[in-house]
Design a protein around this motif. Structure first.
Motif, mmCIF file in Angstrom:
data_model
loop_
_atom_site.group_PDB
_atom_site.id
_atom_site.type_symbol
_atom_site.label_atom_id
_atom_site.label_comp_id
_atom_site.label_asym_id
_atom_site.label_seq_id
_atom_site.Cartn_x
_atom_site.Cartn_y
_atom_site.Cartn_z
ATOM 1 N N LEU A 10 -4.839 38.336 -0.357
ATOM 2 C CA LEU A 10 -4.296 38.581 0.975
ATOM 3 C C LEU A 10 -4.926 37.590 1.948
ATOM 4 O O LEU A 10 -6.151 37.427 1.971
ATOM 5 C CB LEU A 10 -4.602 40.020 1.397
ATOM 6 N N ARG A 37 7.795 31.392 -7.847
ATOM 7 C CA ARG A 37 7.432 32.610 -7.128
ATOM 8 C C ARG A 37 8.647 33.517 -7.004
ATOM 9 O O ARG A 37 9.787 33.064 -7.029
ATOM 10 C CB ARG A 37 6.853 32.282 -5.751
ATOM 11 N N ALA A 39 9.800 36.848 -4.615
ATOM 12 C CA ALA A 39 9.606 37.833 -3.554
ATOM 13 C C ALA A 39 10.449 39.068 -3.878
ATOM 14 O O ALA A 39 11.432 38.973 -4.619
ATOM 15 C CB ALA A 39 10.009 37.239 -2.217
ATOM 16 N N PRO A 87 4.108 33.926 6.366
ATOM 17 C CA PRO A 87 4.504 35.226 5.798
ATOM 18 C C PRO A 87 5.609 35.091 4.748
ATOM 19 O O PRO A 87 5.631 35.860 3.775
ATOM 20 C CB PRO A 87 4.978 36.002 7.026
ATOM 21 N N GLU A 88 6.489 34.115 4.921
ATOM 22 C CA GLU A 88 7.576 33.935 3.948
ATOM 23 C C GLU A 88 7.095 33.377 2.609
ATOM 24 O O GLU A 88 7.885 33.271 1.666
ATOM 25 C CB GLU A 88 8.684 33.045 4.517
ATOM 26 N N THR A 90 4.896 34.986 0.965
ATOM 27 C CA THR A 90 4.505 36.189 0.244
ATOM 28 C C THR A 90 5.402 36.394 -0.975
ATOM 29 O O THR A 90 6.624 36.419 -0.856
ATOM 30 C CB THR A 90 4.588 37.417 1.161
ATOM 31 N N GLN A 122 -0.313 38.047 -7.228
ATOM 32 C CA GLN A 122 0.266 38.389 -5.931
ATOM 33 C C GLN A 122 -0.374 37.565 -4.813
ATOM 34 O O GLN A 122 -1.607 37.493 -4.716
ATOM 35 C CB GLN A 122 0.073 39.880 -5.639
ATOM 36 N N VAL A 123 0.477 36.988 -3.977
ATOM 37 C CA VAL A 123 0.039 36.316 -2.760
ATOM 38 C C VAL A 123 0.706 37.020 -1.587
ATOM 39 O O VAL A 123 1.931 37.125 -1.539
ATOM 40 C CB VAL A 123 0.417 34.824 -2.773
ATOM 41 N N THR A 124 -0.106 37.519 -0.666
ATOM 42 C CA THR A 124 0.411 38.214 0.506
ATOM 43 C C THR A 124 -0.125 37.530 1.757
ATOM 44 O O THR A 124 -1.340 37.379 1.914
ATOM 45 C CB THR A 124 -0.007 39.690 0.507
ATOM 46 N N VAL A 125 0.801 37.117 2.619
ATOM 47 C CA VAL A 125 0.427 36.437 3.856
ATOM 48 C C VAL A 125 0.827 37.332 5.022
ATOM 49 O O VAL A 125 2.003 37.632 5.205
ATOM 50 C CB VAL A 125 1.116 35.073 3.981
ATOM 51 N N SER A 126 -0.163 37.760 5.786
ATOM 52 C CA SER A 126 0.108 38.645 6.918
ATOM 53 C C SER A 126 0.325 37.825 8.185
ATOM 54 O O SER A 126 -0.272 36.765 8.369
ATOM 55 C CB SER A 126 -1.050 39.617 7.104
#
Length: 127
Positions: A10, A37, A39, A87-88, A90, A122-126
């Motif tokens: 994250l 990737r 989503a 964020p995109e 993610t 998992q890659v999560t970009v807030s």
């Protein structure tokens, strides 16, 4: 061939992450290593790839200038340095390998060209 991906996590928008993919087993015939990737609710898409024996690289337009793919031949690993994350970006990121008969861009970017896949990270970009 077994591929083991690591390095997801994250991160806030604008941050960086580095993914790595280690290969083991019968890797002698592999000539392309790449990252895809996926989503939620979307198809798996191409991110970046490189020829294993040459320093020729390909990137999706959406990540050009932000992501860099590289290799360590001695360790049989390929890495994806991801900067200026959005964020995109993610998604679950998968490393993959292929033994292409023809090293052409259209094949390199086509997920059906790859016959070995890692488990995904998992890659999560807030925002």
């Amino acid at each position: 061939v077994q591929l083991q991906a690591s390095g997801g996590g994250l991160v806030q928008a604008g941050g960086s992450l580095r993914l790595s993919c280690a290969a083991s087993g019968r890797t002698l015939g592999i000539n392309v290593r790449g990252w895809f990737r996926q989503a939620p609710g979307k198809e798996r898409e191409f991110v970046a790839a490189m020829y294993w024996r040459e320093t020729f690289t390909y990137y999706a337009d959406s990540v050009k200038g932000r992501f860099t793919i590289s290799r360590n031949i001695a360790e049989n690993t390929v890495s994806l340095q991801m900067n200026s994350l959005k964020p995109e970006d993610t998604a679950v990121y998968y490393c993959a390998s292929a033994s292409l008969r023809a090293l052409r861009e259209e094949f390199v970017k086509d997920r059906t060209s790859y016959n070995n896949w890692g488990q995904g990270t998992q890659v999560t970009v807030s925002s």
